[in-house]
Design a protein around this motif. Structure first.
Motif, PDB file in Angstrom:
ATOM      1  N   ASP A  91       0.843  -1.187   0.000  1.00 21.58           N
ATOM      2  CA  ASP A  91       0.000   0.000   0.000  1.00 21.58           C
ATOM      3  C   ASP A  91       0.890   1.254   0.000  1.00 21.58           C
ATOM      4  O   ASP A  91       1.673   1.464   0.944  1.00 21.58           O
ATOM      5  CB  ASP A  91      -0.876  -0.041   1.258  1.00 21.58           C
ATOM      6  CG  ASP A  91      -1.762   1.176   1.424  1.00 21.58           C
ATOM      7  OD1 ASP A  91      -1.573   2.162   0.697  1.00 21.58           O
ATOM      8  OD2 ASP A  91      -2.644   1.141   2.299  1.00 21.58           O
TER       9      ASP A  91
ATOM     10  N   GLN B 181       0.902   3.255   3.240  1.00 24.10           N
ATOM     11  CA  GLN B 181       1.625   2.636   4.350  1.00 24.10           C
ATOM     12  C   GLN B 181       3.142   2.666   4.120  1.00 24.10           C
ATOM     13  O   GLN B 181       3.911   2.784   5.075  1.00 24.10           O
ATOM     14  CB  GLN B 181       1.147   1.204   4.556  1.00 24.10           C
ATOM     15  CG  GLN B 181      -0.258   1.088   5.116  1.00 24.10           C
ATOM     16  CD  GLN B 181      -0.389   1.754   6.479  1.00 24.10           C
ATOM     17  OE1 GLN B 181       0.387   1.488   7.397  1.00 24.10           O
ATOM     18  NE2 GLN B 181      -1.370   2.640   6.612  1.00 24.10           N
TER      19      GLN B 181
ATOM     20  N   ARG C  76       4.065   6.087   5.209  1.00 26.84           N
ATOM     21  CA  ARG C  76       3.987   6.169   6.668  1.00 26.84           C
ATOM     22  C   ARG C  76       5.212   5.502   7.300  1.00 26.84           C
ATOM     23  O   ARG C  76       5.814   6.052   8.237  1.00 26.84           O
ATOM     24  CB  ARG C  76       2.710   5.482   7.145  1.00 26.84           C
ATOM     25  CG  ARG C  76       2.567   5.348   8.652  1.00 26.84           C
ATOM     26  CD  ARG C  76       2.422   6.666   9.322  1.00 26.84           C
ATOM     27  NE  ARG C  76       2.142   6.507  10.751  1.00 26.84           N
ATOM     28  CZ  ARG C  76       2.430   7.421  11.676  1.00 26.84           C
ATOM     29  NH1 ARG C  76       3.021   8.560  11.317  1.00 26.84           N
ATOM     30  NH2 ARG C  76       2.140   7.214  12.932  1.00 26.84           N
ATOM     31  N   ALA C  77       5.601   4.338   6.794  1.00 27.08           N
ATOM     32  CA  ALA C  77       6.779   3.650   7.317  1.00 27.08           C
ATOM     33  C   ALA C  77       8.032   4.498   7.140  1.00 27.08           C
ATOM     34  O   ALA C  77       8.869   4.598   8.046  1.00 27.08           O
ATOM     35  CB  ALA C  77       6.938   2.294   6.642  1.00 27.08           C
TER      36      ALA C  77
ATOM     37  N   ILE D 260       6.906  -0.944  13.088  1.00 24.32           N
ATOM     38  CA  ILE D 260       6.567  -1.034  11.672  1.00 24.32           C
ATOM     39  C   ILE D 260       6.615  -2.508  11.283  1.00 24.32           C
ATOM     40  O   ILE D 260       7.603  -3.189  11.555  1.00 24.32           O
ATOM     41  CB  ILE D 260       7.563  -0.226  10.820  1.00 24.32           C
ATOM     42  CG1 ILE D 260       7.598   1.234  11.267  1.00 24.32           C
ATOM     43  CG2 ILE D 260       7.233  -0.344   9.333  1.00 24.32           C
ATOM     44  CD1 ILE D 260       8.811   1.995  10.771  1.00 24.32           C
TER      45      ILE D 260
ATOM     46  N   ALA E 275       2.786   1.255  11.483  1.00 22.15           N
ATOM     47  CA  ALA E 275       2.690   1.228  10.027  1.00 22.15           C
ATOM     48  C   ALA E 275       2.666  -0.245   9.650  1.00 22.15           C
ATOM     49  O   ALA E 275       3.420  -1.048  10.212  1.00 22.15           O
ATOM     50  CB  ALA E 275       3.860   1.938   9.363  1.00 22.15           C
ATOM     51  N   ALA E 276       1.806  -0.635   8.722  1.00 21.86           N
ATOM     52  CA  ALA E 276       1.626  -2.047   8.378  1.00 21.86           C
ATOM     53  C   ALA E 276       1.567  -2.186   6.869  1.00 21.86           C
ATOM     54  O   ALA E 276       0.708  -1.579   6.223  1.00 21.86           O
ATOM     55  CB  ALA E 276       0.342  -2.592   9.010  1.00 21.86           C
ATOM     56  N   VAL E 277       2.475  -2.979   6.319  1.00 16.86           N
ATOM     57  CA  VAL E 277       2.530  -3.150   4.875  1.00 16.86           C
ATOM     58  C   VAL E 277       2.483  -4.638   4.543  1.00 16.86           C
ATOM     59  O   VAL E 277       3.342  -5.397   4.995  1.00 16.86           O
ATOM     60  CB  VAL E 277       3.809  -2.541   4.260  1.00 16.86           C
ATOM     61  CG1 VAL E 277       3.659  -2.441   2.753  1.00 16.86           C
ATOM     62  CG2 VAL E 277       4.112  -1.178   4.866  1.00 16.86           C
TER      63      VAL E 277
END
Length: 562
Positions: A197, A200, A203-204, A308, A325-327
């Motif tokens: 994403d 994300q 964000r990370a 993260i 943060a999650a990817v």
């Protein structure tokens, strides 16, 4: 004998269509149509003398072939194991569990009674798909020959689609004998998990840029994603100036251990692991086993730490710590995406300051670990450190399959293992490493530039399935097994002290010593290998050099200190 085209013929044709060369197994009556069809095909059958050996061989084969497939798209990195009805499947569950945890792409099948006979509850009956389901991405049974092509195609796709892992199909006797005019369905390309994403990823990158002391913990989903993913982990570390550790119970090389930002694998010790993750920001990349062996009293990661998470397995994202943060995506593609974004947010001075901190922590950790596994007292046996150092000098480039258990961390702390060089028993249950080493040797035989394969196996592990060596001898595999032999279950003694406290003299250690000891040399020779007992450190290098110079299987039983 029939000239009609049957479900069993379709099964073997599908395997060949999908690029399978070997079927690992132990046959029984309900598998006889498949065995007959294999005999008429170009597939090669690799006999294991126990079903769990067959599954372990298929797992080690799949893990090595996955590394080969990272560089050759024509390779199908799937291990196929064919087992015998309910008891045979039950025998194979130990290494089916191991394959699940290590993410080995397997297609496991088992014959079953005919569908119109099960109401009589014949001998060996069982609900096969239910038995296997807990350890598989998908578990089912083919109840009609018309469904066979689709279910086989689905099985291969599910096994190979990230996160990779085993699948199970039951193959009833009447379905395998049924006539059909169906053909294998095309497999089609297997997708990666994608780049993640974009929101994300951004964000990370922001969280890493804002961090005071970022730490990256790399897990085995990184290595499973390929050498490019390991390189992406390096790019991300260099872009952020972060300190890098391997996850607890890491079993592949997820980051070059000779890189200046690499510090250590995280230990299973609660206090040490928590200390190394005691920072303001931690990125967990492709982790799945990053916790202790038994309950920890305090949190391994402070609840206020910014976390993260990235993985191709959605279950692992935010599993044990909250994710700020999650990817979800291919670890390599995701880390490359974050690295590109974070480079625009950090100055060279900030990265340089962070690297100074990394160097300080690295020096401290290396000083604490410098003596790990070294000799103690006047014991004439080799220390674990002496054994590992001798192996590195002689077999520094070999493909290592490790189930050394208490010797594992001597290897991980002393040997600069390279990407795609090392696999270990991530599931923790004994009995995977030796058959997996046999399977890895099968895989290396297929490679254009085969590496020596060395199984590094503890004596307790070796004695689970010593008859794995029969398969290596039967098929004249070039395999060297080094047994780290302290003649007891050392790991259980260590865990007794960790859980219950006290000193060794306080315990009888019931069931943890091999007295009398098993003659592992004679055992290996009885299964067709050359074997040798190495009693002192100065004999290790010569014995290992000779073993590697010879073709076929060799077993070196090396006595080591506790």
């Amino acid at each position: 004998m029939t000239d009609e085209y049957t479900g069993a013929d379709l099964f073997t044709d599908a395997l060949e269509t999908y690029g399978v060369d070997y079927v690992f197994g132990n046959p029984g009556t309900t598998e006889l149509p498949i065995m007959d069809a294999i005999g008429d095909s170009d597939l090669e059958y690799r006999l294991g003398l126990h079903e769990d050996i067959a599954v372990g061989m298929a797992g080690g084969y799949a893990q090595r072939r996955r590394y080969h497939a990272h560089h050759d798209d024509s390779i199908t990195p799937v291990g196929v194991a064919n087992l015998h009805i309910a008891p045979g499947l039950a025998h194979g569950l130990g290494n089916l569990y191991a394959a699940k945890i290590t993410g080995a792409p397997l297609v496991v099948t088992a014959g079953n009674h005919s569908t119109d006979f099960r109401h009589e509850e014949p001998i060996l009956s069982g609900r096969l798909a239910d038995m296997a389901r807990e350890y598989c991405k998908w578990s089912d049974e083919v109840l009609d020959v018309d469904a066979l092509p689709t279910m086989l195609r689905r099985a291969f796709r599910v096994a190979m689609t990230p996160p990779t892992g085993p699948v199970f199909l039951g193959l009833p006797l009447d379905v395998m004998l049924a006539e059909t005019d169906a053909e294998p369905e095309r497999l089609g390309p297997i997708p990666n998990a994608g780049g993640g994403d974009p929101g994300q990823l951004e964000r990370a990158a922001e969280l890493l840029a804002e961090a005071d002391d970022p730490v990256i913990v790399v897990g085995d989903h990184v290595a499973r994603s390929g050498a490019d993913a390991v390189a992406a982990a390096v790019d991300l570390a260099e872009a952020t100036g972060a300190r890098v550790h391997g996850e607890i119970l890491a079993c592949e090389v997820d980051f070059p251990t000779d890189h200046e930002q690499w510090v250590s694998y995280l230990p299973t010790n609660e206090e040490l692991a928590a200390m190394l993750m005691d920072t303001d920001t931690v990125l967990f990349a492709g982790c799945s086993t990053n916790t202790t062996l038994t309950r920890h009293e305090e949190a391994l990661v402070d609840p206020d730490t910014t976390c993260i998470h990235l993985s191709d397995d959605s279950w692992q994202v935010g599993k044990n710590q909250p994710a700020d943060a999650a990817v979800i995506g291919d670890p390599g593609l995701v880390m490359q995406g974050i690295a590109e974004r974070v480079q625009t947010k950090l100055s060279e001075d900030v990265v340089a300051d962070r690297l100074e901190g990394v160097a300080e922590v690295k020096e401290m950790v290396e000083s604490q670990m410098a003596g790990y596994g070294e000799a103690d007292g006047d014991d004439p046996r080799a220390s674990k450190a002496q054994l590992v150092d001798a192996m590195e000098r002689v077999a520094g480039d070999a493909a290592i399959v490790d189930e050394g258990v208490t010797s594992k961390y001597a290897m991980l702390t002393r040997w600069d293992l390279g990407p795609e060089q090392y696999i270990s028993n991530k599931g923790g249950g004994l009995g995977y490493g030796l058959p997996a080493a046999v399977g890895a040797a099968v895989a290396e035989e297929q490679h254009d530039e085969p590496r020596d394969v060395v199984g590094f196996i503890g004596d307790g592990s070796y004695q689970y399935y010593p008859h794995s060596i029969y398969s290596a001898a039967r098929y004249d595999l070039d395999l060297t097994v080094v047994i780290s032999d302290n003649r007891n279950y050392r790991i259980l003694k260590d865990n007794t002290l960790a859980i219950m406290g006290g000193e060794e003299d306080d315990y009888d250690f019931v069931g943890m010593d091999f007295e009398p000891n098993v003659d592992l040399v004679k055992n290996a020779e009885s299964h067709g290998a050359r074997a040798e007992l190495v009693e002192t450190p100065d004999g290790i290098e010569g014995a290992l050099e000779a073993a590697l110079d010879r073709a076929g299987p060799d077993v070196l039983d090396v006595l080591v200190q506790d």
